[in-house]
Write a protein that holds these residues in place. Structure first.
Motif, mmCIF file in Angstrom:
data_model
loop_
_atom_site.group_PDB
_atom_site.id
_atom_site.type_symbol
_atom_site.label_atom_id
_atom_site.label_comp_id
_atom_site.label_asym_id
_atom_site.label_seq_id
_atom_site.Cartn_x
_atom_site.Cartn_y
_atom_site.Cartn_z
ATOM 1 N N ALA A 20 0.833 -1.199 0.000
ATOM 2 C CA ALA A 20 0.000 0.000 0.000
ATOM 3 C C ALA A 20 0.873 1.257 0.000
ATOM 4 C CB ALA A 20 -0.937 -0.008 1.210
ATOM 5 N N VAL A 21 1.927 1.239 0.799
ATOM 6 C CA VAL A 21 2.852 2.376 0.853
ATOM 7 C C VAL A 21 3.589 2.522 -0.480
ATOM 8 C CG1 VAL A 21 4.919 3.308 1.982
ATOM 9 C CG2 VAL A 21 3.123 2.212 3.357
ATOM 10 N N ALA A 22 4.080 1.412 -1.011
ATOM 11 C CA ALA A 22 4.797 1.454 -2.288
ATOM 12 C C ALA A 22 3.896 1.974 -3.406
ATOM 13 C CB ALA A 22 5.342 0.070 -2.636
ATOM 14 N N PHE A 23 2.673 1.463 -3.478
ATOM 15 C CA PHE A 23 1.752 1.896 -4.534
ATOM 16 C C PHE A 23 1.449 3.392 -4.421
ATOM 17 C CE2 PHE A 23 -0.446 -2.504 -5.212
ATOM 18 C CZ PHE A 23 0.781 -3.059 -5.526
ATOM 19 N N HIS A 24 1.157 3.828 -3.203
ATOM 20 C CA HIS A 24 0.849 5.246 -3.001
ATOM 21 C C HIS A 24 2.031 6.129 -3.411
ATOM 22 C CE1 HIS A 24 -0.457 9.034 -1.329
ATOM 23 N NE2 HIS A 24 0.653 9.073 -0.620
ATOM 24 N N THR A 25 3.232 5.778 -2.959
ATOM 25 C CA THR A 25 4.383 6.636 -3.265
ATOM 26 C C THR A 25 4.756 6.580 -4.743
ATOM 27 O OG1 THR A 25 5.976 4.929 -2.541
ATOM 28 C CG2 THR A 25 5.295 6.594 -0.908
ATOM 29 N N LEU A 26 4.626 5.404 -5.387
ATOM 30 C CA LEU A 26 4.890 5.303 -6.823
ATOM 31 C C LEU A 26 3.988 6.262 -7.587
ATOM 32 C CD1 LEU A 26 6.092 3.780 -9.366
ATOM 33 C CD2 LEU A 26 4.046 2.347 -9.213
ATOM 34 N N LEU A 27 2.706 6.243 -7.265
ATOM 35 C CA LEU A 27 1.735 7.039 -8.016
ATOM 36 C C LEU A 27 1.760 8.506 -7.618
ATOM 37 C CD1 LEU A 27 -1.127 4.413 -8.076
ATOM 38 C CD2 LEU A 27 0.629 4.864 -9.814
ATOM 39 N N TYR A 28 2.052 8.783 -6.366
ATOM 40 C CA TYR A 28 2.163 10.170 -5.900
ATOM 41 C C TYR A 28 3.355 10.868 -6.558
ATOM 42 C CZ TYR A 28 2.591 14.155 -2.748
ATOM 43 O OH TYR A 28 2.684 15.417 -2.233
ATOM 44 N N PHE A 122 8.976 5.049 -2.883
ATOM 45 C CA PHE A 122 9.472 5.756 -4.057
ATOM 46 C C PHE A 122 9.642 7.229 -3.702
ATOM 47 C CE2 PHE A 122 7.459 1.984 -5.738
ATOM 48 C CZ PHE A 122 8.384 1.560 -6.675
ATOM 49 N N MET A 123 10.841 7.716 -3.882
ATOM 50 C CA MET A 123 11.165 9.106 -3.550
ATOM 51 C C MET A 123 11.159 10.002 -4.785
ATOM 52 S SD MET A 123 11.472 8.893 -0.325
ATOM 53 C CE MET A 123 12.171 10.465 0.101
ATOM 54 N N ASP A 124 10.965 9.404 -5.943
ATOM 55 C CA ASP A 124 10.957 10.147 -7.198
ATOM 56 C C ASP A 124 10.234 9.304 -8.246
ATOM 57 O OD1 ASP A 124 11.471 12.114 -9.086
ATOM 58 O OD2 ASP A 124 13.640 12.051 -8.854
ATOM 59 N N ILE A 126 9.926 7.032 -11.420
ATOM 60 C CA ILE A 126 10.857 6.040 -11.974
ATOM 61 C C ILE A 126 10.646 5.798 -13.464
ATOM 62 C CG2 ILE A 126 11.151 4.855 -9.770
ATOM 63 C CD1 ILE A 126 9.330 2.597 -11.033
ATOM 64 N N SER A 127 9.855 6.626 -14.106
ATOM 65 C CA SER A 127 9.493 6.373 -15.505
ATOM 66 C C SER A 127 10.696 6.367 -16.444
ATOM 67 C CB SER A 127 8.455 7.377 -15.982
ATOM 68 O OG SER A 127 8.961 8.694 -15.937
ATOM 69 N N GLU A 128 11.782 7.008 -16.084
ATOM 70 C CA GLU A 128 12.965 7.003 -16.944
ATOM 71 C C GLU A 128 13.553 5.605 -17.095
ATOM 72 O OE1 GLU A 128 15.824 10.026 -15.929
ATOM 73 O OE2 GLU A 128 14.276 11.559 -15.853
ATOM 74 N N LEU A 129 13.289 4.727 -16.130
ATOM 75 C CA LEU A 129 13.764 3.347 -16.252
ATOM 76 C C LEU A 129 13.193 2.693 -17.497
ATOM 77 C CD1 LEU A 129 13.450 2.053 -12.579
ATOM 78 C CD2 LEU A 129 15.548 2.637 -13.816
ATOM 79 N N TRP A 130 11.974 3.079 -17.846
ATOM 80 C CA TRP A 130 11.307 2.495 -19.003
ATOM 81 C C TRP A 130 12.072 2.772 -20.291
ATOM 82 C CZ3 TRP A 130 8.332 -1.294 -19.869
ATOM 83 C CH2 TRP A 130 7.650 -1.425 -21.069
ATOM 84 N N ASP A 131 12.806 3.864 -20.329
ATOM 85 C CA ASP A 131 13.527 4.265 -21.530
ATOM 86 C C ASP A 131 14.878 3.562 -21.687
ATOM 87 O OD1 ASP A 131 11.446 5.998 -22.190
ATOM 88 O OD2 ASP A 131 12.312 7.597 -20.966
ATOM 89 N N LEU A 132 15.271 2.739 -20.710
ATOM 90 C CA LEU A 132 16.532 2.016 -20.829
ATOM 91 C C LEU A 132 16.503 1.091 -22.040
ATOM 92 C CD1 LEU A 132 17.236 0.919 -17.138
ATOM 93 C CD2 LEU A 132 18.479 2.634 -18.465
#
Length: 192
Positions: A20-28, A122-124, A126-132
Motif C-alpha cells: 500500500a505504501v509502495a503503490f501510493h508513493t509510486l503514483l504520488y 518511491f522518492m521520485d 521512476i518512468s525514466e527506467l522504461w527508456d533504458l
C-alpha cells in the motif's frame, strides 16, 4: 497523451501494508504525463486486501491495477525439489518471491516490463527506467556491491555458484525485464 508503463509486483497477503505504501508513493511521485499499468502476481491476496490496494491506486487517477493469481504456477516445480535450497531459506524465497523470475509467462503481450519489490518507498518518479535500452540483456538491475560469497545472504547458493556469482550478483529490488528476450531464449525453462 500519457506514457503508459507496465510494472509488476509479486507478493502475498503478508506484504499488503508495505505494498500500500509502495503503490501510493509510486503514483504520488509519478510525473503528470506517466500512466502506470500495474500488475500484482500473487498466491493468496484476500479479496478485502485487493479492494484496499485497488482503492489506493484509483485515488491517484494515473494507473490501473490487475491481480493475477499464480498459486498453481510453480507448485509442481516447488514440490519436485527444484527449489530445495530456496525452501531452506523460505523466509526469503517464497513462491511469491521466485515467481518474478518467470514474468514472461504472465505478460505474453509485452516485450518489456518493470518489476519492483513492495518494501520500498518511491522518492521520485521512476518512468525514466522504461527508456533504458536493454539491447540483448535479460534484465537491467543494480549490482549488489555488498554481497560477499561468505555472507549469509548467499546461503541459498551452492559453493560453486557462490564463487561464480559473487561478482555478478544483483539486487532484486527493482528490475527492467526484457521479457521478449527471456521468452525467445527459453530462459525460464533453463531456470527451472
Amino acid at each position: 497523451m500519457k506514457k503508459e508503463i507496465p510494472i509488476f509486483f509479486s507478493f502475498n497477503d503478508d506484504y499488503v501494508i508495505p505494498a500500500a505504501v509502495a503503490f501510493h508513493t509510486l503514483l504520488y511521485m509519478a510525473k503528470e504525463d506517466v500512466y502506470y499499468r500495474m500488475f500484482v502476481l500473487h498466491s493468496d491476496i484476500s479479496e478485502t486486501n485487493r479492494v484496499l490496494l485497488g482503492s489506493i491506486v484509483n485515488k491517484h487517477n494515473n494507473a490501473t491495477i490487475e491481480f493475477i493469481n499464480t498459486q498453481d504456477f510453480l507448485q509442481k516445480a516447488w514440490e519436485s525439489g527444484n527449489f530445495e535450497n530456496q525452501k531452506k531459506n523460505s523466509y526469503k524465497f517464497t513462491r511469491d518471491t521466485i515467481i518474478r523470475c518467470f514474468a514472461s509467462q504472465f505478460f505474453l503481450q509485452l516485450d518489456k516490463i518493470i518489476y519492483s519489490d513492495v518494501d520500498v518507498v518511491f522518492m521520485d518518479d521512476i518512468s525514466e527506467l522504461w527508456d533504458l535500452d536493454l539491447e540483448d540483456n535479460y534484465i537491467a538491475a543494480v549490482k549488489n556491491a555488498f554481497m560477499k560469497f561468505d555472507n549469509n545472504e548467499l546461503s541459498h547458493l551452492s559453493y560453486e555458484n557462490k564463487t561464480k556469482f559473487e561478482n555478478t550478483y544483483f539486487a532484486g529490488g527493482i528490475w527492467v525485464m526484457n521479457v521478449k528476450k527471456i521468452r525467445e531464449d527459453n530462459l525460464e525453462k533453463k531456470m527451472l
